[in-house]
Design an enzyme around this catalytic site. Structure first.
Site, PDB file in Angstrom:
ATOM      1  N   CYS A  13      28.991 -37.795 -51.804  1.00 58.30           N
ATOM      2  CA  CYS A  13      28.890 -38.643 -53.154  1.00 58.30           C
ATOM      3  C   CYS A  13      27.267 -39.361 -53.362  1.00 58.30           C
ATOM      4  O   CYS A  13      26.791 -39.074 -52.230  1.00 58.30           O
ATOM      5  CB  CYS A  13      29.900 -39.714 -53.283  1.00 58.30           C
ATOM      6  SG  CYS A  13      29.749 -41.039 -52.168  1.00 58.30           S
ATOM      7  N   CYS A  16      26.614 -41.928 -50.734  1.00 60.63           N
ATOM      8  CA  CYS A  16      26.056 -41.211 -49.431  1.00 60.63           C
ATOM      9  C   CYS A  16      24.504 -40.899 -49.803  1.00 60.63           C
ATOM     10  O   CYS A  16      23.433 -41.204 -49.021  1.00 60.63           O
ATOM     11  CB  CYS A  16      26.571 -39.933 -49.133  1.00 60.63           C
ATOM     12  SG  CYS A  16      28.270 -40.022 -48.870  1.00 60.63           S
ATOM     13  N   ASP A 418      12.505 -23.290 -85.019  1.00 60.67           N
ATOM     14  CA  ASP A 418      11.560 -22.762 -85.458  1.00 60.67           C
ATOM     15  C   ASP A 418      11.747 -21.368 -86.118  1.00 60.67           C
ATOM     16  O   ASP A 418      13.076 -20.968 -86.044  1.00 60.67           O
ATOM     17  CB  ASP A 418      10.592 -22.444 -84.260  1.00 60.67           C
ATOM     18  CG  ASP A 418       9.373 -21.528 -84.493  1.00 60.67           C
ATOM     19  OD1 ASP A 418       8.492 -21.971 -85.495  1.00 60.67           O
ATOM     20  OD2 ASP A 418       9.169 -20.577 -83.916  1.00 60.67           O
ATOM     21  N   ASP A 598      10.019 -21.232 -79.335  1.00 64.13           N
ATOM     22  CA  ASP A 598       9.836 -20.273 -78.421  1.00 64.13           C
ATOM     23  C   ASP A 598       8.111 -20.262 -78.312  1.00 64.13           C
ATOM     24  O   ASP A 598       7.870 -19.368 -77.426  1.00 64.13           O
ATOM     25  CB  ASP A 598      10.381 -18.957 -78.592  1.00 64.13           C
ATOM     26  CG  ASP A 598       9.593 -18.042 -79.778  1.00 64.13           C
ATOM     27  OD1 ASP A 598       9.299 -18.708 -80.860  1.00 64.13           O
ATOM     28  OD2 ASP A 598       9.477 -16.968 -79.633  1.00 64.13           O
ATOM     29  N   ASP A 602       5.483 -24.757 -80.601  1.00 66.08           N
ATOM     30  CA  ASP A 602       6.521 -25.459 -80.553  1.00 66.08           C
ATOM     31  C   ASP A 602       6.509 -26.283 -79.120  1.00 66.08           C
ATOM     32  O   ASP A 602       7.378 -27.338 -79.368  1.00 66.08           O
ATOM     33  CB  ASP A 602       7.847 -24.511 -80.442  1.00 66.08           C
ATOM     34  CG  ASP A 602       7.699 -23.278 -81.754  1.00 66.08           C
ATOM     35  OD1 ASP A 602       7.462 -24.084 -82.617  1.00 66.08           O
ATOM     36  OD2 ASP A 602       8.014 -22.243 -81.495  1.00 66.08           O
TER      37      ASP A 602
END
Length: 706
Positions: A13, A16, A418, A598, A602
């Site tokens: 967890c 730890c 876009d 893409d 952008d």
């Protein structure tokens, strides 16, 4: 600074992981990242010798085990009682005998009532328990990082010492050896169950990361230039090696096709089982399968440099990130052990001095508080759900590079698309063109400009008008949001781009204009097809009450045509990259916003969005700016990405609710005597299993595809 990669076994967890991280930071390590679910630990250090040895020793002393990937593993003899399960089976018979002694009057075994005999039976269990829990607890306290073993060690030690004092004094009413033994045995069982349940959350990621060894057909040539084909394990292939891949075979490593054609199943990456056609010059992804055809290829990348491994590394990085809800759990986990010890002391004092409960019963209630508490439940709540969510998303060809996106999808109110290459396919055709110069010269000029651009339109034009006769430029550059600009050795300036390249262009009805020294010498019209899945995707988001927005640098007319065809709510057209960024930033201030894009244009806007989504065929800059990457080169998996994000978010909320609820209810119940230490130890182990099983339900949560 040297970057060190380790595997640390035994973590279950974030509590730890926090302990391991603190040890490394105290040792002077920098850029420490610890993933409790996968066990991956990375950090940077100036001293790659002495400090590493000390750090490894300190981590091992906390009860974890460091596996150094930089050192060849040497098989060591398995230690006696080396696993939780072995420890449990060893201690169980002694514990059962002591439990029988506790109920001796019912089983008619009165000789077990002897306190010294009970102590002798308990002693092996106590020694094994203290050797593990006690040593770990003491070392964690010395390092100022108290772990859960402190609670277990204190509880079992208190029960044993109190019983030992009663044995010496001959007071049978304070003999609780069965409590000390049952705590140790049941926590060993709980730790094993916890390990097993957490391991099950790792399986999906392991399946993706596992390097499958397959045989490859390597091509080699002898001195007489005769071709020879022989089998070789794919792990021995190197970049530049030639291979023959036949129908039905797995691509051994990342390759580029030299000759031949094939249909390739890339489900391992995209989640799509429909084969993709590949020809000369195309890239084959290692791990994909040739459904039909034979090809000769050369290896372009192996091992850690492959596309699949790059995806895996992004997933590992994503797992190491901490979503917003985890931050609260981490803060509580960090102070959990000292808080529980304080509550345990208060329980003892209140029960004995104020409620006038006998000292033995007050002590048992205090011990029950210690052993029933579970900091791991809060620590495992988020990582377990994230691990399963990431794994299932990967199976669908969806890559989350930032895990907070999984939570944020539940809050989204608007989504921005876009146009070019996102809502449209990016497969363009030249529908019309006109030039004031010879057609052959015009095409050669346009190709010589567009071949240097990464824009989808430029790539389509360059592919259509490709020629061996290429103009040589003195200088050429791509101006974001405008187009390509070049100069030749005579000093002539050429442009190709939208009407924005020159304010003197009055007829803006065409897509692209070509100018020489600020004079228009031709124009080009482009036809772009709308993605077949785009309308269904838009309809899905509208059905969820999410506002859809088209944001593009293209003309208002072209954008409105696409928006009308798809039913997009709002159009913002003719935007430069800076304007796109400003628009997305403004939208995010009004409501959580998704941006899907893409292109290079952008990338700035993607970086500003609440959640940024990019397609796998996008520019590298756009992918690097994205928090979600769709690996199928299309939008059809976007609704699934959103649903999986929402399901993961809800699972995390459910896990955290259970973790907090369990501790809030269990501790008071133990404090007033409703739970014995034995019951508390059992419940503590089961609490983690409940969270792991709830996280695994993500694998079967229903998602609607379009």
């Amino acid at each position: 600074m040297d970057k060190i990669l380790w595997k640390v076994e035994g973590m279950t967890c974030s509590n730890c992981a926090l302990s391991v991280s603190k040890v490394l930071q105290k040792q002077g390590m920098q850029q420490v990242q610890v993933n409790a679910i996968t066990g991956d630990v990375s950090f940077e250090t100036l001293d790659a010798a002495n400090m590493l040895t000390i750090a490894k020793k300190n981590i091992n002393e906390l009860g974890y085990h460091v596996v150094d990937d930089s050192v060849v593993a040497v098989e060591k003899k398995k230690p006696f009682l080396g696993t939780y399960l072995e420890k449990f089976w060893f201690t169980l018979p002694f514990t059962l005998v002591l439990m029988t002694a506790h109920w001796a009057m019912y089983f008619h075994v009165h000789f077990l009532h002897n306190a010294w005999l009970q102590m002798a039976i308990c002693l092996p269990v106590f020694i094994v328990g203290m050797n593990f829990f006690g040593r770990s607890a003491v070392k964690s306290l010395r390092k100022g990082i108290p772990n859960m073993n402190v609670l277990i060690a204190l509880g079992s030690l208190a029960a044993f010492v109190y019983s030992f004092i009663g044995t010496i004094n001959g007071n049978e009413t304070q003999i609780f050896y069965e409590t000390a033994a049952s705590i140790i045995s049941l926590v060993f069982l709980g730790n094993w169950m916890e390990d097993a349940s957490v391991e099950s959350t790792r399986k999906t990621i392991k399946e993706l990361t596992k390097q499958h060894k397959v045989m490859a057909n390597m091509i080699a040539y002898d001195d007489a230039h005769n071709e020879n084909i022989f089998p070789i394990e794919n792990t021995f292939l190197k970049t530049g090696d030639l291979v023959l891949i036949k129908s039905g075979e797995q691509v051994p490593q990342d390759c580029k096709i030299l000759s031949g054609e094939a249909e390739v199943n890339e489900a391992i990456i995209t989640g799509e089982s429909v084969p993709v056609f590949k020809k000369q010059g195309d890239i084959l992804i290692g791990g994909s399968v040739l459904a039909n055809g034979n090809v000769k290829c050369y290896v372009t990348a192996t091992g850690k440099d492959t596309i699949l491994n790059g995806i895996v590394e992004l997933m590992k990085q994503a797992q190491g990130q901490k979503p917003p809800m985890q931050l609260l759990a981490d803060k509580i986990s960090a102070i959990f052990v000292p808080t529980v010890v304080s509550i345990s002391v208060v329980t003892m004092v209140v029960n004995y001095f104020f409620l006038h409960i006998g000292f033995g019963d007050s002590l048992m209630r205090s011990i029950a508080v210690l052993v029933i508490s579970c900091p791991c439940a809060m620590g495992i709540a988020t990582p377990a759900a994230i691990a399963v969510g990431l794994g299932r998303a990967a199976k669908h060809g969806i890559l989350y590079t930032k895990t907070d996106s999984m939570e944020l999808f539940a809050q989204i109110k608007q989504i921005v698309f876009d146009k070019t290459g996102t809502l449209t396919s990016g497969k363009f055709q030249i529908s019309n063109f006109k030039s004031d110069i010879e057609e052959t010269d015009f095409k050669k000029l346009v190709y010589s400009l567009e071949k240097f651009s990464n824009h989808p339109i430029a790539k389509s034009i360059a592919a259509a008008w490709k020629t061996q006769e290429v103009l040589r430029w003195q200088n050429i550059e791509e101006i974001k949001g405008l187009g390509m600009k070049a100069s030749d050795k005579e000093g002539n300036i050429y442009w190709i781009g939208s009407a924005k390249i020159d304010a003197r262009i009055t007829d803006t009805s065409h897509h692209l204009y070509v100018t020489k020294n600020n004079t228009v010498i031709g124009w080009i019209d482009i036809a772009d097809e709308v993605r077949p899945e785009a309308k269904a995707v838009i309809n899905y988001f509208k059905s969820k009450g999410i506002t859809t927005i088209l944001l593009s640098g293209d003309s208002q007319t072209k954008c409105e045509q696409v928006a009308k065809q798809l039913g997009v709510d709002k159009v913002i057209a003719e935007q430069t990259p800076q304007q796109k960024l400003d628009v997305v930033e403004a939208l995010c201030k009004t409501a959580p916003t998704v941006m899907v894009g893409d292109g290079i244009n952008d990338a700035p806007a993607l970086a500003k969005a609440t959640i940024s989504v990019s397609l796998s065929a996008a520019s590298q800059l756009a992918i690097q700016s994205a928090s979600v990457v769709l690996m199928n080169n299309g939008l059809q998996k976007l609704p699934i990405a959103m649903q999986l994000g929402e399901h993961t978010h809800n699972t995390i909320k459910g896990n955290l609710f259970w973790a907090f609820f369990y501790n809030i209810i269990a501790i008071p119940f133990a404090a007033i005597g409703l739970f014995t230490p034995t019951v508390g130890a059992l419940l503590m182990g089961l609490s983690d299993v409940v969270l792991a099983l709830n996280s695994l339900r993500l694998n079967w949560k229903k998602v609607a595809s379009i």
